[in-house]
Design an enzyme around this catalytic site. Structure first.
Site, mmCIF file in Angstrom:
data_model
loop_
_atom_site.group_PDB
_atom_site.id
_atom_site.type_symbol
_atom_site.label_atom_id
_atom_site.label_comp_id
_atom_site.label_asym_id
_atom_site.label_seq_id
_atom_site.Cartn_x
_atom_site.Cartn_y
_atom_site.Cartn_z
ATOM 1 N N HIS A 109 -41.169 -7.916 2.444
ATOM 2 C CA HIS A 109 -41.728 -6.586 2.627
ATOM 3 C C HIS A 109 -40.794 -5.972 1.580
ATOM 4 O O HIS A 109 -41.387 -5.052 0.693
ATOM 5 C CB HIS A 109 -41.440 -5.929 3.816
ATOM 6 C CG HIS A 109 -42.019 -4.546 3.891
ATOM 7 N ND1 HIS A 109 -42.884 -4.070 4.666
ATOM 8 C CD2 HIS A 109 -41.211 -3.535 3.578
ATOM 9 C CE1 HIS A 109 -42.841 -2.722 4.348
ATOM 10 N NE2 HIS A 109 -41.682 -2.474 4.049
ATOM 11 N N GLU A 110 -39.531 -6.108 1.785
ATOM 12 C CA GLU A 110 -38.646 -5.325 0.598
ATOM 13 C C GLU A 110 -38.889 -5.750 -0.849
ATOM 14 O O GLU A 110 -38.876 -5.139 -1.648
ATOM 15 C CB GLU A 110 -37.255 -5.473 1.085
ATOM 16 C CG GLU A 110 -36.936 -4.784 2.263
ATOM 17 C CD GLU A 110 -37.247 -3.411 2.473
ATOM 18 O OE1 GLU A 110 -37.302 -2.724 1.549
ATOM 19 O OE2 GLU A 110 -37.693 -2.933 3.873
ATOM 20 N N HIS A 113 -41.746 -4.169 -2.197
ATOM 21 C CA HIS A 113 -41.497 -2.954 -3.018
ATOM 22 C C HIS A 113 -40.744 -3.224 -4.531
ATOM 23 O O HIS A 113 -41.233 -2.510 -5.330
ATOM 24 C CB HIS A 113 -40.409 -2.233 -1.934
ATOM 25 C CG HIS A 113 -40.910 -1.562 -0.846
ATOM 26 N ND1 HIS A 113 -42.176 -0.858 -0.740
ATOM 27 C CD2 HIS A 113 -40.531 -1.721 0.375
ATOM 28 C CE1 HIS A 113 -42.260 -0.362 0.486
ATOM 29 N NE2 HIS A 113 -41.276 -0.936 1.261
ATOM 30 N N HIS A 119 -45.990 1.209 0.863
ATOM 31 C CA HIS A 119 -46.723 0.859 2.247
ATOM 32 C C HIS A 119 -48.284 0.924 2.197
ATOM 33 O O HIS A 119 -48.847 2.004 1.887
ATOM 34 C CB HIS A 119 -45.948 1.761 3.508
ATOM 35 C CG HIS A 119 -44.572 1.623 3.354
ATOM 36 N ND1 HIS A 119 -43.568 2.562 3.509
ATOM 37 C CD2 HIS A 119 -43.701 0.485 3.479
ATOM 38 C CE1 HIS A 119 -42.468 2.088 3.535
ATOM 39 N NE2 HIS A 119 -42.358 0.794 3.544
HETATM 40 ZN ZN LIG Z 1 -41.193 -0.412 3.289
#
Ligand SMILES: [Zn+2]
Length: 216
Positions: A109-110, A113, A119
């Site tokens: 997830h990071e 980004h 998101h």
């Molecule tokens: Zn996040």
């Protein structure tokens, strides 16, 4: 000035994509035990195996445009979104492997980004897919349910909304009372907020964002 198209969760402007599809990275030595260091490398490998994006150990020449992965604060977070002509930083609070910031999907997830994804549940068209229950949200965390970045062009790469995305939040994210904060409005949301894997749409969006020749 035209209203920006922000219906989706991926940055489409290539100036925010890492040049040559390559992220020079440095994992701070003293921040992680070997087991956690290896788990970060495993998350990197999963992204590499599913796309043409490459993470390579940074040299001094790469800085400041490199990624530093550290553990200096609470929670898991990424300082900027995408490539921003300055040092990018991911913070991963230490948890046992498989929990919190050290679920494999939390690390991925990071890193998504870092690569340019926001998101899923803050995409402009989200109200067609989820109902945000403001009354249940701890108000100090309201910011996590809006996207105020009107200066960026967002795109879904024709893949659409994805409940299963590793970039989606769980149904009770930032709840103040244990009640749901994100209620899905359609079928297919059984795995909403999962942090185990990149969804098929996550993979396809990443491959389209970086124009991976063998994957799109
Ligand atoms: Zn996040």
């Amino acid at each position: 000035k035209a209203h920006p198209i922000r219906t989706r969760n991926g940055i489409v402007n290539q100036i925010y994509h890492w040049p040559n599809r390559t992220v020079p990275y440095m994992i701070e030595d003293d921040a992680f035990a070997d087991s956690h260091y290896r788990e970060i490398l495993r998350a990197i490998s999963i992204i590499e195996e599913n796309s043409c994006v490459i993470f390579k150990p940074a040299t001094e020449m790469d800085f400041p445009m490199a990624l530093v992965i550290t553990s200096k604060g609470l929670g898991c977070n990424t300082v900027h979104l995408g490539y921003r002509n300055k040092t990018q930083v991911v913070n991963l609070e230490i948890y046992p492997l498989g929990e919190g910031c050290f679920r494999i999907g939390s690390i991925i997830h990071e890193l998504l980004h870092v690569l340019g994804f926001e998101h899923q549940h803050v995409s402009q068209n989200r109200d067609q897919y989820v109902s945000i229950q403001w009354k249940n949200i701890n108000p100090q965390y309201n910011i996590n349910f809006v996207n105020n970045d009107n200066s960026t062009a967002w795109h879904d790469f024709d893949e659409g909304y994805d409940y299963e995305s590793v970039m989606h939040y769980v149904p009770r994210a930032f709840s103040r009372n244990g009640q749901p904060t994100i209620v899905p409005l359609r079928e297919g949301a059984e795995n909403m907020g999962q942090r185990f894997y990149m969804s098929e749409k996550d993979i396809r969006k990443l491959n389209k964002m970086y124009r991976c020749p063998d994957h799109v």
